[in-house]
Write an enzyme that holds these catalytic residues in place. Structure first.
Site, PDB file in Angstrom:
ATOM      1  N   HIS A   1      18.348 -10.443 -14.304  1.00 40.40           N
ATOM      2  CA  HIS A   1      18.399 -11.642 -14.394  1.00 40.40           C
ATOM      3  C   HIS A   1      17.746 -12.556 -13.066  1.00 40.40           C
ATOM      4  CE1 HIS A   1      22.306 -11.452 -17.398  1.00 40.40           C
ATOM      5  NE2 HIS A   1      21.085 -10.742 -17.703  1.00 40.40           N
TER       6      HIS A   1
ATOM      7  N   CYS B   1      25.263  -5.461   6.186  1.00 37.38           N
ATOM      8  CA  CYS B   1      26.197  -5.691   7.315  1.00 37.38           C
ATOM      9  C   CYS B   1      27.602  -5.325   6.952  1.00 37.38           C
ATOM     10  CB  CYS B   1      25.985  -7.189   7.524  1.00 37.38           C
ATOM     11  SG  CYS B   1      26.660  -8.484   6.385  1.00 37.38           S
TER      12      CYS B   1
ATOM     13  N   ASP C   1      22.821  -4.532  10.643  1.00 33.88           N
ATOM     14  CA  ASP C   1      23.536  -4.899  11.972  1.00 33.88           C
ATOM     15  C   ASP C   1      24.190  -3.522  12.346  1.00 33.88           C
ATOM     16  OD1 ASP C   1      25.779  -4.999  10.611  1.00 33.88           O
ATOM     17  OD2 ASP C   1      26.271  -6.920  11.311  1.00 33.88           O
TER      18      ASP C   1
ATOM     19  N   THR D   1      30.287  -6.825   5.601  1.00 34.53           N
ATOM     20  CA  THR D   1      30.682  -7.258   4.316  1.00 34.53           C
ATOM     21  C   THR D   1      29.394  -7.431   3.289  1.00 34.53           C
ATOM     22  OG1 THR D   1      30.506  -9.427   4.751  1.00 34.53           O
ATOM     23  CG2 THR D   1      32.588  -8.636   4.912  1.00 34.53           C
TER      24      THR D   1
ATOM     25  N   HIS E   1      15.507 -16.189 -18.003  1.00 35.55           N
ATOM     26  CA  HIS E   1      15.826 -15.906 -16.412  1.00 35.55           C
ATOM     27  C   HIS E   1      14.521 -16.352 -15.806  1.00 35.55           C
ATOM     28  CE1 HIS E   1      19.228 -13.972 -17.848  1.00 35.55           C
ATOM     29  NE2 HIS E   1      18.475 -13.022 -18.563  1.00 35.55           N
TER      30      HIS E   1
HETATM   31  C1  RB5 Z   1      29.978  -8.077  12.287  1.00 35.83           C
HETATM   32  O1  RB5 Z   1      31.382  -7.609  13.123  1.00 35.83           O
HETATM   33  C2  RB5 Z   1      30.225  -8.616  11.015  1.00 35.83           C
HETATM   34  O2  RB5 Z   1      30.752  -9.872  11.268  1.00 35.83           O
HETATM   35  C3  RB5 Z   1      28.958  -8.532  10.157  1.00 35.83           C
HETATM   36  O3  RB5 Z   1      28.651  -7.209   9.964  1.00 35.83           O
HETATM   37  C4  RB5 Z   1      29.063  -8.972   8.640  1.00 35.83           C
HETATM   38  O4  RB5 Z   1      30.041  -8.563   7.823  1.00 35.83           O
HETATM   39  C5  RB5 Z   1      28.801 -10.745   8.491  1.00 35.83           C
HETATM   40  O5  RB5 Z   1      28.913 -11.034   7.342  1.00 35.83           O
END
Ligand code: RB5
Length: 163
Positions: free
Chosen positions: A104, A71, A14, A73, A139
């Site tokens: 694994h 993304c 994203d 996180t 595994h």
């Molecule tokens: C986008 O702002 C953020 O929410 C997305 O990139 C991600 O971290 C979601 O898990």
């Protein structure tokens, strides 16, 4: 002379993972991989499940293809990608976790945290993931159980209706 086909890695992110995705695409190309970038391509706000789906479809539909997703996180992209049957997406924040996710869990998608990201750390995690192989043995039994879960819940689409 027959041209050797380069292994393919499908990449997607994203807006929050865009910078990291650009960096790791250049690393992958330098290493000789063919990179298929399914987007996003600009900083405009988009929804990570759309890109997790694009990467997941490519990887699940073609034996031998692997994927990398990012993304903010890495959590949302992991959750979304793991909804696709056949995808084993692992969020790795250390080279060790990336290696073990292959050894694994036989991950076919690596998921990375895009915000913040550091080049050195990203390179180390990517190299560790690319360099590791599935160990099989016990595994294999465990990932077969994951595949059975997919089947079980596909046959019971109403399972969540009470919630
Ligand atoms: C986008 O702002 C953020 O929410 C997305 O990139 C991600 O971290 C979601 O898990």
């Amino acid at each position: 002379m027959k041209k050797k086909t380069r292994p393919v890695i499908v990449v997607g992110s994203d807006h929050a993972g865009l910078g990291l995705k650009k960096y790791l695409s250049s690393l992958l190309e330098k290493k000789g991989y063919r990179v298929e970038d399914v987007g996003t391509h600009s900083r405009a706000s988009v929804d990570y499940p759309d890109f997790a789906e694009k990467v997941g479809r490519e990887v699940a539909g073609h034996r031998g293809k692997r994927g990398v997703l990012a993304c903010g996180t890495g959590i949302g992209a992991s959750i979304a990608a793991n909804k696709i049957p056949g995808i084993r997406a692992g969020l790795a924040n250390t080279p060790r976790a990336a290696r073990l996710s292959r050894e694994h869990n036989n991950t076919n998608v690596l998921v990375l945290e895009g915000r913040p990201y550091r080049k050195e750390k990203t390179r180390a995690i990517l190299n560790s993931w690319l360099g590791a192989e599935f160990n099989g043995g016990r595994h294999r039994r465990r990932i077969n159980k994951i595949a059975r879960l997919e089947k079980k819940f596909r046959l019971n689409p109403d399972i969540h209706k009470h919630k």
